[in-house]
Write a protein that holds these residues in place. Structure first.
Motif, PDB file in Angstrom:
ATOM      1  N   LYS A  73       0.841  -1.192   0.000  1.00  0.00           N
ATOM      2  CA  LYS A  73       0.000   0.000   0.000  1.00  0.00           C
ATOM      3  C   LYS A  73       0.879   1.247   0.000  1.00  0.00           C
ATOM      4  N   VAL A 115       3.175   2.812  -3.963  1.00  0.00           N
ATOM      5  CA  VAL A 115       2.814   1.553  -3.329  1.00  0.00           C
ATOM      6  C   VAL A 115       4.095   0.800  -2.955  1.00  0.00           C
ATOM      7  N   ASP A 212      -7.407   6.767  -1.742  1.00  0.00           N
ATOM      8  CA  ASP A 212      -6.156   6.143  -2.185  1.00  0.00           C
ATOM      9  C   ASP A 212      -5.163   7.148  -2.730  1.00  0.00           C
TER      10      ASP A 212
END
Length: 667
Positions: A73, A115, A212
């Motif tokens: 992530k 990420v 996100d």
């Protein structure tokens, strides 16, 4: 990487002061400018979701922290803001790019990682700056950690941006936002340019991101172009979802005391909405994602020289009509289903509010034509500093019971005035119906006509447009059903009755090129209209002259004994239409006679040149030769109507001088 840095430490220890001052953005080569003892506690795994304070005097001028994520992530790194510091992010010897970073107004820099892979070790490296004694930093699994949550408004002070190596960097403020219901929302930042002076230094962005960290694709950001004091972001947002609003000031010269507000600008499809300019500023954006691939209708109050736009794109309106019952009707080109579009409406001068609507029916709000129909149409207008000429318009929905030829007539024009008006039939896709013919008969009857073949079961739209700049019209629309397929033959005579608001059509064959007289002896009241069409259904009634015989009773009350329509016809087939315009039954008795045409040989004036003082009128008489000519009316025209006005009765012209100048009066 650690072995490489240990070697650099040994070589560069003596260069500590110079090295610390030389660090800019990509500083990993200076990572070991202090001894291992001085770096105690600074080369270790960073603790997640915890803020740490580093004292530079105790720990040296550089920091190396390591992190091994447990899941794939993005993460957030936060540290004390200093204008020219950008930490480095490494995976082994590879330097990575931050996904995004913001220098914020609360004194911290927010850096979002790309990420990161679970189980992989990463290195974050940064250095001290001159005059700095300590620094706070933290590493978080929430990339929006620290964002201020607001409802629908906020105020604050935005520091000015900064410049490094010739490039401007912004200061930012981050807000956490949610909306109460699905809709198209505007987030507006006001107070950015109190002077109102256009200046490129006023550079301010407003952007909306999802959880996100992705830029919300359903938005349109508008900075304060042209000296506006506002900057905005518009987006379709969903209730129940969380978004993040980022305000970024790139101006290196200006700090701002700003106000942030939220407005739901959404318009439900197939509905209208009133917007108050005092609440939303000087322009309005509506965001729309169509469910179907098609054209749509957008309506907006018709006030002033306003041209709504389809976003800031090269798309143009498929159709635009001003002043349709006080609205501008705009039809979009074909919009693709699922794609985001923006409709832009600027404020009009002196306007307090605007009413807008959006429809999937291109003809929404158009009433069915019930005849006879009466109404008022406004005058045409020159808009945009007089550079464009637009008509007032009226629209009607039309269906017919029988497939045949129809005549639609608009009456009510002043026969003494000059008009520019059009009557057109449109299909549902906005294309013009093929084969329609229009005739302007204003000078003789105060009317315009359109002849058109319409099919039963189809829907059409009648557009009446008045371009005349100095006059509107109180009009009436009537319909004649030519029904030529079932037209009766008119020989030398015909008689019958017409019920209220009905008409009938006769087929007439001219056997020779002659003048034909159609005389109606049943004219107790002049409630019938006489129209003649050629074989191509072109209305040629304007070529005829109407003569009446009037007698008076003992009370000196007039009575029309008969009416004759005289017209020259070439050999061929024609159609005569009689239309009862009254609300009661009437009779007709038509007799047909013919005569030879006697042409005009010459027209003589009693004066060929006159001089008139301004404001004075003078009469000029003309004589037709021979005196038994069939058609004796003459239509005189003035070459410059600003110099002379002209009126005439019979064979006498009344000429009035309006101002100094010269002009011609021509036949």
């Amino acid at each position: 990487m650690e072995n490489m840095r240990n070697k650099i430490k040994q070589i560069l220890t003596v260069c500590f002061v110079i090295a610390a001052m030389a660090v800019v953005w990509n500083a990993p080569v200076w990572a070991g400018t202090a001894t291992q003892a001085e770096l105690t506690g600074t080369q270790e795994d960073i603790e997640l979701n915890k803020e740490v304070t580093i004292n530079w005097e105790k720990n040296g001028s550089t920091v190396d922290y390591y992190f091994t994520p447990t899941e794939n992530k993005r993460y957030l790194f936060v540290l004390t803001d200093n204008d020219d510091r950008l930490p480095g992010l490494y995976q082994g010897d590879d330097k990575l790019s931050w996904f995004s970073y913001y220098s914020t107004v609360d004194g911290k820099m927010y850096l979002q990682t790309p990420v990161l892979e679970a189980g992989t070790k990463y290195d974050i490296y940064f250095t001290s700056r001159e005059g700095e004694t300590e620094i706070q930093f933290g590493f978080y699994d929430d990339i929006w950690h620290g964002a201020e949550e607001i409802d629908n408004a906020a105020t604050g002070i935005m520091k000015k941006g900064y410049s490094e190596d010739g490039k401007n960097y912004s200061r930012a403020k981050i807000y956490k936002i949610t909306v109460p219901e699905d809709g198209a929302y505007e987030y507006r930042v006001s107070g950015l340019n109190p002077t109102g002076i256009a200046d490129d230094d006023y550079d301010f962005d407003v952007d909306i991101y999802d959880e996100d960290g992705n830029w919300n694709s359903n938005q349109d950001s508008v900075p304060n172009w042209g000296g506006s004091s506002d900057a905005c972001a518009f987006a379709n947002l969903e209730a129940g979802k969380t978004y993040y609003l980022v305000l970024a000031n790139y101006s290196v010269d200006n700090a701002y005391e700003y106000t942030l507000s939220r407005t739901n600008l959404g318009i439900e499809l197939n509905s209208e909405k009133t917007l108050n300019w005092n609440e939303i500023g000087d322009y309005f954006y509506y965001h729309f994602i169509p469910e179907k691939t098609q054209s749509y209708l957008f309506t907006v109050s018709d006030n002033g020289d306003r041209v709504p736009q389809i976003g800031r794109t090269d798309k143009t309106w498929k159709n635009m009509m001003y002043d349709v019952d006080g609205k501008i009707r705009l039809v979009t080109p074909v919009l693709e289903a699922g794609k985001e579009y923006t409709l832009y409406v600027p404020i009009a001068a002196g306007e307090n509010s605007v009413r807008v609507g959006f429809y999937d029916n291109l003809w929404a709000g158009v009433n069915t034509l019930e005849t006879p129909c009466s109404g008022t149409i406004g005058k045409g207008t020159k808009r945009f500093d007089g550079k464009a000429w637009y008509p007032s318009n009226r629209l009607y929905k039309v269906t017919v019971p029988t497939t045949t030829n129809y005549v639609y007539k608009v009456t009510g024009f002043n026969k003494e005035k000059e008009y520019s008006a059009l009557l057109r039939f449109l299909n549902e896709d906005l294309s013009e119906v093929e084969g329609q013919r229009e005739i302007n008969d204003i000078k003789l009857t105060g009317s315009i006509y359109t002849t058109v073949k319409l099919e039963a079961g189809k829907t059409y739209y009648l557009r009446f447009s008045n371009y005349t700049l100095d006059s509107g019209v109180n009009y009436k629309i009537v319909i004649n059903n030519l029904n030529i397929e079932n037209a009766k033959n008119l020989g030398e005579s015909a008689e019958g009755k017409l019920s209220a608001s009905s008409d009938t059509t006769y087929k007439f064959v001219a056997t020779e090129d002659k003048v034909y007289n159609f005389t109606d002896t049943k004219v107790s009241e002049d409630v019938k209209e006489f129209s003649i069409y050629d074989n191509d259904l072109k209305n040629i009634s304007t070529n005829s002259i109407k003569k009446s015989k009037v007698t008076y009773n003992e009370n000196n009350e007039p009575k029309v004994d008969y009416v004759t329509y005289k017209i020259y016809l070439k050999k061929g087939t024609y159609y005569i239409n009689l239309n009862n315009t009254s609300d009661k039954e009437t009779e007709y008795n038509i007799k047909v006679e013919n005569e030879e045409l006697v042409d005009i040989d010459s027209i003589n004036l009693d004066s060929n040149y006159i001089e008139i003082e301004e404001g004075v009128k003078k009469a000029v008489k003309h004589t037709i030769n021979p005196d038994n000519a069939t058609f004796t009316s003459v239509d005189w025209k003035v070459s410059d109507t600003s110099i002379v006005s002209l009126g005439y009765v019979g064979n006498v012209m009344n000429i009035e001088a309006l101002k100094e100048g010269e002009c011609e009066i021509l036949q």
